[in-house]
Every structure is written in C-alpha cells, then in structure tokens.
Write a protein that holds these residues in place. Structure first.
Motif, PDB file in Angstrom:
ATOM      1  N   LEU A   1      12.315  11.199  -4.247  1.00  0.00           N
ATOM      2  CA  LEU A   1      12.968   9.891  -4.293  1.00  0.00           C
ATOM      3  C   LEU A   1      12.263   8.977  -5.300  1.00  0.00           C
ATOM      4  CD1 LEU A   1      15.240   8.228  -2.872  1.00  0.00           C
ATOM      5  CD2 LEU A   1      13.430   7.273  -1.429  1.00  0.00           C
ATOM      6  N   LYS A   2      13.047   8.360  -6.199  1.00  0.00           N
ATOM      7  CA  LYS A   2      12.458   7.510  -7.236  1.00  0.00           C
ATOM      8  C   LYS A   2      12.842   6.036  -7.087  1.00  0.00           C
ATOM      9  CE  LYS A   2      11.927  11.155 -10.674  1.00  0.00           C
ATOM     10  NZ  LYS A   2      12.211  11.571 -12.068  1.00  0.00           N
ATOM     11  N   LEU A   3      13.945   5.756  -6.405  1.00  0.00           N
ATOM     12  CA  LEU A   3      14.376   4.374  -6.201  1.00  0.00           C
ATOM     13  C   LEU A   3      14.549   4.107  -4.713  1.00  0.00           C
ATOM     14  CD1 LEU A   3      15.549   1.592  -7.008  1.00  0.00           C
ATOM     15  CD2 LEU A   3      17.760   2.713  -7.325  1.00  0.00           C
ATOM     16  N   LEU A   4      13.893   3.067  -4.224  1.00  0.00           N
ATOM     17  CA  LEU A   4      14.014   2.688  -2.827  1.00  0.00           C
ATOM     18  C   LEU A   4      14.268   1.184  -2.747  1.00  0.00           C
ATOM     19  CD1 LEU A   4      13.824   3.334   0.207  1.00  0.00           C
ATOM     20  CD2 LEU A   4      11.333   2.964   0.037  1.00  0.00           C
ATOM     21  N   CYS A   5      15.378   0.823  -2.098  1.00  0.00           N
ATOM     22  CA  CYS A   5      15.744  -0.584  -1.982  1.00  0.00           C
ATOM     23  C   CYS A   5      15.891  -0.939  -0.502  1.00  0.00           C
ATOM     24  CB  CYS A   5      17.047  -0.863  -2.739  1.00  0.00           C
ATOM     25  SG  CYS A   5      17.495  -2.600  -2.789  1.00  0.00           S
ATOM     26  N   LEU A   6      15.080  -1.879  -0.027  1.00  0.00           N
ATOM     27  CA  LEU A   6      15.102  -2.306   1.365  1.00  0.00           C
ATOM     28  C   LEU A   6      15.203  -3.829   1.412  1.00  0.00           C
ATOM     29  CD1 LEU A   6      12.084  -0.162   2.625  1.00  0.00           C
ATOM     30  CD2 LEU A   6      14.513   0.428   2.848  1.00  0.00           C
ATOM     31  N   ARG A   7      15.736  -4.336   2.514  1.00  0.00           N
ATOM     32  CA  ARG A   7      15.794  -5.787   2.700  1.00  0.00           C
ATOM     33  C   ARG A   7      15.569  -6.131   4.166  1.00  0.00           C
ATOM     34  NH1 ARG A   7      19.530 -10.245  -0.152  1.00  0.00           N
ATOM     35  NH2 ARG A   7      18.709 -12.037   0.959  1.00  0.00           N
ATOM     36  N   HIS A   8      14.586  -6.987   4.375  1.00  0.00           N
ATOM     37  CA  HIS A   8      14.256  -7.460   5.719  1.00  0.00           C
ATOM     38  C   HIS A   8      14.074  -6.279   6.678  1.00  0.00           C
ATOM     39  CE1 HIS A   8      13.617 -10.661   8.483  1.00  0.00           C
ATOM     40  NE2 HIS A   8      14.560 -10.255   9.309  1.00  0.00           N
ATOM     41  N   VAL A   9      13.273  -5.318   6.213  1.00  0.00           N
ATOM     42  CA  VAL A   9      13.009  -4.112   7.005  1.00  0.00           C
ATOM     43  C   VAL A   9      11.521  -4.057   7.303  1.00  0.00           C
ATOM     44  CG1 VAL A   9      12.988  -1.600   6.985  1.00  0.00           C
ATOM     45  CG2 VAL A   9      14.954  -2.829   6.059  1.00  0.00           C
ATOM     46  N   ARG A  10      11.187  -3.776   8.558  1.00  0.00           N
ATOM     47  CA  ARG A  10       9.789  -3.565   8.938  1.00  0.00           C
ATOM     48  C   ARG A  10       9.633  -2.123   9.401  1.00  0.00           C
ATOM     49  NH1 ARG A  10       5.763  -7.338  10.517  1.00  0.00           N
ATOM     50  NH2 ARG A  10       3.953  -6.267  11.403  1.00  0.00           N
ATOM     51  N   LEU A  11       8.703  -1.431   8.790  1.00  0.00           N
ATOM     52  CA  LEU A  11       8.482  -0.025   9.128  1.00  0.00           C
ATOM     53  C   LEU A  11       7.237   0.121   9.996  1.00  0.00           C
ATOM     54  CD1 LEU A  11       9.167   1.655   5.652  1.00  0.00           C
ATOM     55  CD2 LEU A  11      10.783   1.260   7.530  1.00  0.00           C
ATOM     56  N   ASP A  12       7.316   0.996  10.976  1.00  0.00           N
ATOM     57  CA  ASP A  12       6.160   1.322  11.809  1.00  0.00           C
ATOM     58  C   ASP A  12       5.633   2.694  11.415  1.00  0.00           C
ATOM     59  OD1 ASP A  12       6.277  -1.034  13.331  1.00  0.00           O
ATOM     60  OD2 ASP A  12       7.833  -0.177  14.618  1.00  0.00           O
ATOM     61  N   GLY A  13       4.336   2.841  11.502  1.00  0.00           N
ATOM     62  CA  GLY A  13       3.767   4.151  11.202  1.00  0.00           C
ATOM     63  C   GLY A  13       2.904   4.117   9.960  1.00  0.00           C
ATOM     64  N   CYS A  14       2.644   5.302   9.439  1.00  0.00           N
ATOM     65  CA  CYS A  14       1.729   5.468   8.313  1.00  0.00           C
ATOM     66  C   CYS A  14       2.480   5.347   6.987  1.00  0.00           C
ATOM     67  CB  CYS A  14       1.037   6.828   8.406  1.00  0.00           C
ATOM     68  SG  CYS A  14      -0.080   7.166   7.051  1.00  0.00           S
ATOM     69  N   TYR A  15       2.045   4.418   6.141  1.00  0.00           N
ATOM     70  CA  TYR A  15       2.713   4.223   4.839  1.00  0.00           C
ATOM     71  C   TYR A  15       2.416   5.378   3.884  1.00  0.00           C
ATOM     72  CZ  TYR A  15       4.481  -0.449   5.787  1.00  0.00           C
ATOM     73  OH  TYR A  15       5.198  -1.501   6.277  1.00  0.00           O
ATOM     74  N   ALA A  16       1.408   6.175   4.195  1.00  0.00           N
ATOM     75  CA  ALA A  16       1.088   7.310   3.335  1.00  0.00           C
ATOM     76  C   ALA A  16       2.195   8.349   3.329  1.00  0.00           C
ATOM     77  CB  ALA A  16      -0.227   7.940   3.788  1.00  0.00           C
ATOM     78  N   LYS A  17       3.073   8.265   4.337  1.00  0.00           N
ATOM     79  CA  LYS A  17       4.164   9.237   4.429  1.00  0.00           C
ATOM     80  C   LYS A  17       5.391   8.830   3.629  1.00  0.00           C
ATOM     81  CE  LYS A  17       2.773  11.098   8.908  1.00  0.00           C
ATOM     82  NZ  LYS A  17       3.196  11.391  10.299  1.00  0.00           N
ATOM     83  N   LEU A  18       5.353   7.637   3.035  1.00  0.00           N
ATOM     84  CA  LEU A  18       6.469   7.229   2.179  1.00  0.00           C
ATOM     85  C   LEU A  18       6.446   8.057   0.898  1.00  0.00           C
ATOM     86  CD1 LEU A  18       6.362   3.368   2.670  1.00  0.00           C
ATOM     87  CD2 LEU A  18       8.273   4.873   3.247  1.00  0.00           C
TER      88      LEU A  18
ATOM     89  N   CYS B   1      12.193  -1.871  -4.511  1.00  0.00           N
ATOM     90  CA  CYS B   1      12.736  -3.215  -4.296  1.00  0.00           C
ATOM     91  C   CYS B   1      12.739  -3.459  -2.791  1.00  0.00           C
ATOM     92  CB  CYS B   1      14.148  -3.308  -4.879  1.00  0.00           C
ATOM     93  SG  CYS B   1      14.938  -4.912  -4.618  1.00  0.00           S
ATOM     94  N   TRP B   2      11.806  -4.281  -2.340  1.00  0.00           N
ATOM     95  CA  TRP B   2      11.670  -4.528  -0.901  1.00  0.00           C
ATOM     96  C   TRP B   2      11.724  -6.041  -0.689  1.00  0.00           C
ATOM     97  CZ3 TRP B   2       8.069  -1.035   2.452  1.00  0.00           C
ATOM     98  CH2 TRP B   2       8.321  -1.279   3.816  1.00  0.00           C
ATOM     99  N   LEU B   3      12.925  -6.566  -0.569  1.00  0.00           N
ATOM    100  CA  LEU B   3      13.113  -7.990  -0.373  1.00  0.00           C
ATOM    101  C   LEU B   3      12.711  -8.386   1.047  1.00  0.00           C
ATOM    102  CD1 LEU B   3      16.576  -8.489  -2.132  1.00  0.00           C
ATOM    103  CD2 LEU B   3      14.300  -8.470  -3.133  1.00  0.00           C
ATOM    104  N   GLU B   4      12.090  -9.557   1.165  1.00  0.00           N
ATOM    105  CA  GLU B   4      11.617 -10.071   2.459  1.00  0.00           C
ATOM    106  C   GLU B   4      10.616  -9.107   3.107  1.00  0.00           C
ATOM    107  OE1 GLU B   4      14.860 -12.119   4.798  1.00  0.00           O
ATOM    108  OE2 GLU B   4      16.107 -11.151   3.280  1.00  0.00           O
ATOM    109  N   PHE B   5       9.734  -8.584   2.279  1.00  0.00           N
ATOM    110  CA  PHE B   5       8.667  -7.703   2.767  1.00  0.00           C
ATOM    111  C   PHE B   5       7.904  -8.426   3.882  1.00  0.00           C
ATOM    112  CE2 PHE B   5       4.301  -5.915   2.323  1.00  0.00           C
ATOM    113  CZ  PHE B   5       4.602  -4.577   2.577  1.00  0.00           C
ATOM    114  N   PRO B   6       7.728  -7.797   5.056  1.00  0.00           N
ATOM    115  CA  PRO B   6       7.245  -8.529   6.239  1.00  0.00           C
ATOM    116  C   PRO B   6       5.730  -8.682   6.358  1.00  0.00           C
ATOM    117  CG  PRO B   6       7.809  -6.290   6.850  1.00  0.00           C
ATOM    118  CD  PRO B   6       8.171  -6.422   5.401  1.00  0.00           C
TER     119      PRO B   6
END
Length: 354
Positions: free
Chosen positions: A4-21, A29-34
């Motif tokens: 995956l090369k393009l990721l677009c999120l908005r007002h999303v909160r993720l739980d867990g380990c960011y290393a798995k992204l 593009c992560w608008l309203e990064f929490p």
C-alpha cells in the motif's frame, strides 16, 4: 497490505501497534489526526507526502523519526502545535505548510539547511515571534508567505536580501514600523515577481522613490494601506500584470500610472478623485471598481466639473445663460451609477480614445 502506497484517513483513531501499519507508504493523508505526536514505532522512511491538517499534534514527533524521503509536509490548522520537527531529519523537504498553526512560537533553526525547500507558507501563525536568521541560506526558496503573522517581531530584512530565488513574497497584515519601512522595502530581492503588502500600515513617506531592483515584478498588492497618492516607484514598474489598491480609503489620486497589462483594482477607494497615466500610456487592461463615487477625473475617459468652469461658448450653445438661478440637483455618478447628494449643476466631459 505491505504494498500500500496511499492511505487517506479522516477523524480515525487506531488502537494497537503502529509498527504494523504498511511500511511502504508514499503518501499519508490523515486529517484530524487524534494524537499529540506521531508514534515512534510508525515507520515513515518511504513517505514522500505527509498531510495532517486539523490534527491534535502538539509536536510532530516526540523522538527523532527519520524522514529521508519526505518532500511535502502539511500540518495546517493544527491549533495546538507548539514545535515543529528538527529539519535535519527530512533533508529532502520541498514544501512546508503551517497555515493557521496558532500556537507555534518559533521555527527550528535547522530550517536553514533545507537546500531543496521551494515553498514555505506560514499564513496566520499569529503567535510566531521570530524567524531563524539562517533562513537566508534557503537559496532555492521561491515562495514565502507570512501573511497574518501579526506578532512577528523583527522583520527579516537581511534574510530576504540573500534569497536569490524568491519570486513570491506575501507579508499581509504585518505592521511595518515607519522608521524601518523604507529599509525593508529597499531590501526586497530583485527576483520577486509577486509582492503582497496588504494592511502593512504603509504611508506615502515610507516608499523609496526608486525600487528599480523590482524590475521583474508582475503583481503588486498594496490594499488597505493609508497611502494618499501613487507611490513614485510604481512608475518604474513596466512589467505589471496586476496592481491593487483595494480599500485604500485615504487614496486621493493616481497620477502617473504606468501600463498595467491585465487588472487594476481600485474598489473601495472612497476618497479617490483623479486617475492620470504616465505618458504615453493610456487606459489599459481591466479596472475593478466599487464605491469610487468621488472619482471625478479619469484621463481619456471622463471628467466632471461645475458647469460655470466650462467654456462660455459651450454654455451659450446649451442655452444656459443664467447659471446663478439654477437650483442644485441630484446626479448619478457616471461610472458607479451611485446617486450623489445635491450639488450645483455639473458637466460630464467624455473622451474618445480613437
């Protein structure tokens, strides 16, 4: 999704380990990064574009996140952002956009090491106090927008002199101290093609008579300044496409206007009475007008004057022999169509360009 090369999120909160992204992201593009900072386990080494507008960021990263490929960083409208990244971590950065980051007080001095930076926009960073002096090292910078940075203490004069690639400079809403204004204006780099000085509290006496170093200037905005007459240096600008005096409500005359190829804006110039051109120029381009109801003389277009000043023979031909007895009349302005207060009878003289 490792490819995956393009990721677009908005007002999303993720739980867990960011290393798995996904680790091969090119554009995030992560608008309203929490979160208040980017987690250190979030791999961004391949990232080229990072957009986090309207985020909750207070600082970009708590610990050094190396961003070797990053070219565009946009964290506009991140109202809690108080400090930005050490730019040595993103040496390839080309565009930095910090619009409306109202808590940002200063910019990391390492910004001067960004050899590829061409675009810097800090519009409405209202608490920005100073800019690093080593910004003069930004030899590739083409656009610098500081509009609305109303608390910027010392305007970076020496910095601008060294910016040999700077083409667009906007400092709207930054009040320039009268004792330093002429020095600042004389320090603009000769590479400028667009200059915006809206609402900078510039009066007639602060403009140098000669700014011949701005010979490439194509767009000049002096809106909302307390000037009364056309600044003399403008007569030497022969490449102008756009010239704007919008809402210069003390402006009374524009005498000696050079040729403006596309647009001249005089809307809101409520005191303007006279427009005359620099010989041999005639009216050129398009004029944007509004509320110019005191404009009584426009060279090559019309002139309004009391009838008793008109040639006696013309008055006789019109059958107007007893001017003293003629009552005051209400008239419409010939250009704005505004109904004016009662005045003595006026004559409109029209001119043909043929």
């Amino acid at each position: 999704m490792q490819k995956l090369k393009l990721l677009c999120l908005r007002h999303v909160r993720l739980d867990g380990c960011y290393a798995k992204l996904p680790t091969r992201l090119r554009w995030l593009c992560w608008l309203e990064f929490p979160l208040d900072s980017i987690p250190v386990d979030f791999s961004l080494e391949k990232l080229v574009v990072l957009e986090m507008q309207y985020s909750n960021l207070r600082q970009l990263c708590k610990r050094a996140n190396f961003l070797p490929s990053l070219k565009i960083l946009d964290v506009s409208h991140s109202y809690g952002l108080t400090e930005i990244i050490d730019f040595s971590l993103c040496p390839k950065l080309e565009e930095l956009i910090l619009v409306d980051c109202t808590s940002l007080i200063d910019v990391h001095e390492s910004i001067g090491n960004l050899e590829r930076l061409v675009y810097l926009n800090m519009t409405d960073c209202k608490n920005l106090r100073m800019l690093p002096k080593n910004m003069c090292m930004l030899k590739s910078l083409e656009t610098l927008i500081l509009s609305g940075c109303s608390n910027l203490g010392e305007f970076p004069v020496e910095m601008m002199k060294e910016m040999e690639s700077l083409g667009v400079l906007a400092t709207d809403g930054i009040p320039l101290r009268p004792e330093r204004s002429s020095t600042i204006l004389s320090s603009f780099p000769c590479s400028l093609v667009e200059l915006s000085l809206k609402g900078c509290n510039l009066s007639d006496d602060v403009f140098p008579t000669d700014l011949s170093n701005l010979s490439y200037l194509r767009s000049l905005h002096l809106d909302g300044n307390p000037i009364c007459n056309l600044p003399v240096f403008i007569q030497g600008l022969r490449r102008l496409d756009h010239l704007s005096f919008e809402d210069c409500n003390r402006l009374e005359s524009l005498v000696g206007l050079p040729k403006v190829h596309q647009t001249t804006i005089i809307a809101g110039c409520i005191s303007l009475r006279k427009i005359k051109y620099l010989p041999p120029e005639r009216r050129s381009g398009m004029y944007m007008v509004h509320d110019n109801y005191n404009l009584v003389e426009w060279e090559h277009k019309y002139k309004i004057e009391p009838i008793d000043r008109v040639d006696v023979e013309i008055i006789k031909l019109l059958g107007l022999c007893n001017l003293e007895s003629m009552p005051a009349v209400r008239m419409r302005h010939p250009f704005t169509d505004r109904v004016l207060k009662k005045v003595p009878v006026q004559v409109r003289l029209s001119f043909s360009l043929s």
